[in-house]
Write a protein that holds these residues in place. Structure first.
Motif, short mmCIF file in Angstrom:
data_model
loop_
_atom_site.label_atom_id
_atom_site.label_comp_id
_atom_site.label_asym_id
_atom_site.label_seq_id
_atom_site.Cartn_x
_atom_site.Cartn_y
_atom_site.Cartn_z
N ASN A 269 13.66 44.55 -20.93
CA ASN A 269 13.44 44.44 -19.58
C ASN A 269 12.39 43.58 -19.10
OD1 ASN A 269 15.31 46.26 -19.28
ND2 ASN A 269 14.08 48.08 -18.90
N MET A 272 13.71 40.07 -18.57
CA MET A 272 14.55 40.08 -17.26
C MET A 272 13.75 40.06 -15.96
SD MET A 272 17.89 42.46 -17.17
CE MET A 272 18.36 41.97 -15.73
N VAL A 273 12.58 40.91 -16.27
CA VAL A 273 11.55 40.66 -15.15
C VAL A 273 11.04 39.35 -15.16
CG1 VAL A 273 9.27 41.49 -14.59
CG2 VAL A 273 10.86 43.20 -15.26
N ILE A 276 13.42 37.06 -13.70
CA ILE A 276 13.83 37.24 -12.12
C ILE A 276 12.69 36.17 -11.51
CG2 ILE A 276 13.44 38.51 -10.20
CD1 ILE A 276 15.09 40.70 -11.75
N LEU A 277 11.37 36.64 -12.08
CA LEU A 277 10.24 36.13 -11.31
C LEU A 277 10.21 34.39 -11.50
CD1 LEU A 277 7.29 37.95 -12.25
CD2 LEU A 277 8.32 37.82 -10.17
N ASN A 279 13.13 32.53 -11.66
CA ASN A 279 14.01 32.29 -10.99
C ASN A 279 13.81 32.12 -9.42
OD1 ASN A 279 15.53 31.86 -12.99
ND2 ASN A 279 16.95 33.63 -12.59
N ALA A 280 12.64 32.97 -9.25
CA ALA A 280 12.38 32.92 -7.77
C ALA A 280 11.80 31.72 -7.01
CB ALA A 280 11.67 34.15 -7.38
N SER A 281 10.99 31.05 -7.92
CA SER A 281 10.22 29.94 -7.36
C SER A 281 10.65 28.71 -7.81
CB SER A 281 8.73 30.00 -7.98
OG SER A 281 8.83 30.43 -9.31
N THR A 282 10.29 27.50 -7.16
CA THR A 282 10.91 26.18 -7.57
C THR A 282 10.17 25.79 -8.76
OG1 THR A 282 10.48 25.70 -5.20
CG2 THR A 282 11.47 24.05 -6.52
N PRO A 283 11.03 25.60 -9.96
CA PRO A 283 10.17 25.15 -11.25
C PRO A 283 9.64 23.79 -11.17
CG PRO A 283 12.68 24.91 -11.39
CD PRO A 283 12.26 25.62 -9.91
N LEU A 288 10.48 22.59 -16.20
CA LEU A 288 11.66 21.99 -16.55
C LEU A 288 11.83 21.19 -17.80
CD1 LEU A 288 12.34 20.52 -13.21
CD2 LEU A 288 13.54 22.21 -14.06
N MET A 291 12.05 23.76 -21.10
CA MET A 291 13.38 24.41 -21.12
C MET A 291 14.02 23.59 -22.41
SD MET A 291 14.28 26.51 -17.98
CE MET A 291 14.40 25.17 -16.88
N PRO A 293 17.95 21.90 -23.03
CA PRO A 293 18.81 21.62 -22.06
C PRO A 293 19.78 22.69 -21.58
CG PRO A 293 18.87 20.12 -23.99
CD PRO A 293 17.82 21.26 -24.25
N ASP A 294 20.05 23.82 -22.27
CA ASP A 294 20.85 24.74 -21.66
C ASP A 294 20.12 25.79 -21.17
OD1 ASP A 294 21.90 25.88 -24.93
OD2 ASP A 294 19.96 25.69 -23.91
N ASP B 70 5.63 30.07 -2.83
CA ASP B 70 5.86 29.86 -4.28
C ASP B 70 6.72 30.87 -4.81
OD1 ASP B 70 2.53 28.68 -5.29
OD2 ASP B 70 4.27 27.64 -4.60
N ARG B 72 10.06 33.45 -3.88
CA ARG B 72 11.00 33.92 -2.86
C ARG B 72 12.19 34.96 -3.48
NH1 ARG B 72 11.07 27.92 -1.33
NH2 ARG B 72 12.73 27.65 -2.93
N ILE B 165 15.91 46.49 -12.46
CA ILE B 165 16.50 45.91 -13.51
C ILE B 165 17.87 46.67 -13.83
CG2 ILE B 165 16.35 45.26 -16.03
CD1 ILE B 165 14.03 43.86 -14.11
N LEU B 223 18.52 25.77 -6.37
CA LEU B 223 17.94 26.38 -7.56
C LEU B 223 19.13 27.04 -8.22
CD1 LEU B 223 14.69 27.60 -6.36
CD2 LEU B 223 15.06 25.72 -7.69
N ARG B 227 20.99 26.42 -12.36
CA ARG B 227 21.05 27.22 -13.42
C ARG B 227 22.75 27.50 -13.74
NH1 ARG B 227 16.28 29.53 -10.73
NH2 ARG B 227 17.58 30.76 -9.35
N ARG B 230 23.97 24.30 -15.51
CA ARG B 230 23.39 24.38 -16.93
C ARG B 230 24.16 25.27 -18.17
NH1 ARG B 230 17.65 24.16 -16.30
NH2 ARG B 230 17.14 21.97 -16.57
#
Lengths: 453, 380
Positions: A269, A272-273, A276-277, A279-283, A288, A291, A293-294, B70, B72, B165, B223, B227, B230
């Protein structure tokens, strides 16, 4: 807030010689009748940072600085003085006090910085981005006054021979390249440019020498690279250059610290946590780049170097040359007088008849001036005896100075305990402490100092 | 709190940590919502970094991240807040002559009001904070301080794992049964649950096409798009102004939600109502995926009485394109009012089904879940 503050106060300075001597180390050089270190400490006190470490080069200088600090900031600050051997550079100084550093982040301020940039803002930017180093950038001050020419009266065009090149990302948050005081070329990192896409290169910003470091990374770099002498020239550019190719050991330490702290009870978990975090912000371009390529695992380790750009209305100058010394004196009494907290004219100056004191001047307490004097845009220290018909323009006069009648002092710095006899004309000179200038002499653009015994 | 009540606003300002100046041209209809000058908030808060002694640095960092945008998304904000609270609880020590329960509750309340000043709470965060306060209040008095702290931290972990989760995993399991080969699925914005559904369905080997609908000024769909592409899904990207053109080819619509209210209204990112209504007009089923901890017993009939106002400069300027900023000189004029709403309310008639961790339910069953399960599971 888990920040430790280190003030690098230096000691002797070769570029400020006749002004700096054994009795007056650089941090105690007076600017508008307060030692330069006062401004830094005052600002830290205003920001509620009460526990500081002040690093001074040389034992004697350390004692003098310590005495002054405990006199002025008796209960308001808790300062530890660390004396380090001379000429080991800023990085060397930090290496020497490395065992004192325990907090998560270190704020390193240069003791000769006169500015009103809030250290809180730099620290907040550092924390927000979880950066490894945050540098403060400010606009390059325009040096030289309109009245005095440069020493030696060379070129009128203000062409600086040395440039500061700063590279920023398009959002002006991350530092991509930093090269200070270079004369010819500088090299940019191609992979960095590739990763970011767009880089903004500016030469009107300079490094203000107020850094926020992550302590573990700083100690790591200082340990591994023991040839690094200077923070500004070596350590910070190294960290900026290697931000996308972070050495494995650097991030190894970071990972270990993070894992050790959390109780890994639900390992799946956690992934996953963090997903989620993330994914929430603009990387940012760091994420980038790191990471695959996939987009799954993070194969390359990166660290972030942030920049805090001080607003153009804030005042920020470093005292590293005589010209800068003159400029700071002029500005602190003039435009930037919010940096001072007390009055401009001391409590008891004795002025003779028909003596004029222009605006933007400062007279220390116990100073006496004779008749028909003119003081314009100058700073006069305490307990000075100034004779009559003296003209002091655009100069700095320190404490206990005796100036005979009929002197003309222009664009000069006169240190403490100096005696100027009658009708001396000084233009763009620096007179070291304890010197006696014989009557009737005229000096232009010279540096007069008493020979050290 | 209603922000058009002047006396209460004054009182709140005095207690405020973040100094905010109210925006000048405000739309009359939304005067009850807080709107501040966005440019000055972040620098102001940053300069006060060392002066906020009672604030824990982790909470401060999260507040800064909210303020600057930062972080969302309901789940991410909730998780970030809880992680910051975990740090704060770990570093907490009861002052002498005070009980842990009362003092910690007061401390958490002060952190929460700081976070509200940075950005108004989302409904999921509100429920989560209620849960935390409930757990603190229910701590047995006999526990020592370290035991109490570790119990609380375990509770927070359990909440994150079960309610966020695990429930996402259950939702994904239910939802992939609704995806068949050859489907064209439409989604709006960037919902974490919908993203997981699409990725999981792709892993299971189903063949489908995804249409990602996006809108300015946040452009969150990009965003999600990055993903998905990709991972190899075939995607189409468009903006919400073209949704009625693209809806003809769509077979199902999957939407995320910030919250679902008791009358079945879905409270979600602005533009969701538009997408749902167009889908309804084209007889396309709309499936809303929402975790049960985001349900709320409130009833809302429109998007006006409860909403959030964003930065008006974000809609008047396009970042990086100076040549098309036509509103540059006009922003402060009296007869121009900029309105940047963040959320909107989709009536329950346009929602076919809500997929939660308690199963797939019609919108009318939401109050049942709130009534029956909330008391037992959330606040026990």
């Amino acid at each position: 807030m888990d920040f430790q503050v280190v003030v690098l106060a230096g000691g002797n300075s070769k570029s400020l010689t006749p002004l700096v001597s054994k009795d007056v180390p650089k941090p105690l050089l007076p600017v508008a009748n307060h030692p330069v270190l006062y401004y830094v400490l005052h600002q830290l006190e205003e920001s509620n940072l009460k526990d500081l470490i002040v690093v001074v080069e040389g034992e004697d200088a350390g004692l003098l600085v310590g005495a002054w600090i405990s006199g002025t900031f008796v209960d308001r600050l808790h300062v530890e003085i660390a004396a380090v051997p001379e000429d080991i550079g800023t990085a060397g100084a930090l290496r020497a006090i490395s065992h004192y550093l325990t907090a998560k982040d270190i704020l390193v301020v240069s003791g000769d910085l006169v500015s009103d940039v809030s250290p809180g803002a730099v620290a907040a930017t550092h924390r927000r981005h979880d950066a490894v180093v945050t540098a403060t950038l400010c606009c390059v001050p325009i040096s030289g006054s309109s009245e005095s020419g440069s020493s030696g009266g060379k070129d009128k065009t203000k062409k600086p021979g040395r440039y500061n090149i700063i590279g920023l990302d398009p959002r002006k948050q991350f530092l991509l390249h930093i090269a200070t005081e270079i004369e010819k070329d500088t090299r940019l990192q191609k992979h960095l440019l590739h990763a970011v896409g767009q880089m903004e290169i500016r030469s009107d910003l300079m490094d203000a020498h107020m850094y926020a470091f992550k302590r573990s990374v700083l100690q790591e770099v200082l340990d591994r690279k023991d040839t690094f002498q200077s923070l500004k020239q070596d350590v910070v550019p190294y960290l900026v250059r290697s931000q996308l190719k972070s050495e494995a050991v650097l991030s190894g330490i970071r990972q270990a610290e993070e894992d050790g702290n959390e109780k890994v009870s639900f390992p799946n978990n956690q992934v996953m946590v963090s997903q989620i975090l993330a994914n929430a912000s603009t990387p940012s371009f760091h994420e980038l780049y790191s990471m695959d390529p996939d987009g799954s695992a993070q194969t390359r380790k990166t660290h972030k170097c942030c920049a805090y750009i001080a607003s153009s209305s804030s005042y920020c100058v470093r005292l590293n040359s005589i010209q800068a010394f003159m400029d700071i004196n002029r500005d602190v009494t003039g435009e930037a007088d919010h940096l001072l907290s007390d009055n401009v004219i001391g409590p008891s100056p004795k002025l003779g008849t028909k003596t004029t004191v222009g605006p933007h001047c400062m007279l220390g307490e116990g100073s006496e001036m004779g008749d028909k004097c003119q003081v314009k845009r100058s700073v006069i220290g305490r307990h000075c005896r100034i004779g009559s018909h003296v003209k002091v323009v655009n100069s700095v006069v320190m404490n206990h100075v005796t100036i005979g009648d009929g002197c003309i002092i222009q664009g000069s710095v006169i240190c403490s305990n100096v005696q100027l006899q009658e009708r001396v004309v000084l233009k763009d000179c620096q007179v070291g402490a304890g010197f006696v200038v014989t009557a009737g002499s005229e000096y232009k653009g010279e540096s007069l100092a008493r020979k050290e015994k | 709190m209603q922000y058009d009540d002047k006396s209460r606003v004054e009182k709140a300002k005095k207690r405020a940590v973040v100094k905010q100046t109210e925006a000048r041209n405000r739309v009359e209809l939304f005067r009850h919502l807080p709107q501040y000058e966005h440019g000055t908030q972040l620098p102001d808060l940053e300069t006060k970094f060392f002066e906020l002694d009672p604030m824990h640095p982790a909470v401060y960092k999260v507040g800064l991240q909210y303020l600057s945008g930062d972080i969302r998304g309901g789940n991410a904000r909730c998780i970030a807040m809880f992680q910051a609270f975990k740090e704060a609880i770990k570093d907490y020590s009861t002052p002498p002559e005070k009980t842990l329960i009362r003092d910690l509750t007061a401390r958490i309340s002060s952190y929460v009001s700081f976070l509200i000043e940075c950005r108004p709470l989302s409904i999921s965060m509100g429920n989560a904070i209620k849960f935390l306060k409930n757990r603190i209040a229910k701590l047995p008095l006999a526990l020592s301080e370290s035991e109490a702290k570790s119990t609380l931290m375990l509770d927070i972990d359990r909440f994150i794992n079960e309610k966020i989760i695990l429930s996402e995993k259950v939702i994904v399991k239910h939802a992939v049964t609704k995806i068949r080969d050859g489907d064209v699925l439409l989604t709006y914005g960037a919902s974490s649950v919908v993203e997981m559904i699409l990725l999981h369905a792709h892993e299971l080997g189903k063949h489908f096409h995804v249409v990602v609908v996006d809108s300015r000024p946040k452009l969150e769909g990009q965003l999600l798009l990055r993903r998905l592409v990709r991972k190899g899904l075939s995607c189409t990207y468009t903006h919400v102004n073209a949704v009625s053109c693209i809806m003809q080819d769509v077979t199902r619509v999957f939407l995320g939600a910030s919250s679902v209210l008791s009358n079945g209204t879905v409270y979600s990112r602005v533009g969701t109502a538009c997408v749902a209504m167009v889908a309804h007009a084209f007889h396309v089923p709309v499936l809303v995926c929402c975790e049960a901890y985001k349900f709320h017993e409130r009833v809302q009939l429109d998007s006006i009485c409860f909403n959030e106002l964003g930065n008006p400069d974000a809609i008047s300027k396009v970042q990086g394109r100076k040549e098309i900023n036509y509103l540059d000189g006009l922003v402060n004029q009296e007869n121009l009012q900029l309105l940047n709403l963040i959320y909107d309310a989709t009536p329950s008639d346009y929602v076919s089904m809500i997929i939660t961790d308690y199963g797939m339910i019609p919108p009318t069953s939401v109050p049942v879940i709130v009534r029956e399960y909330r008391r037992d599971h959330l606040w026990s």
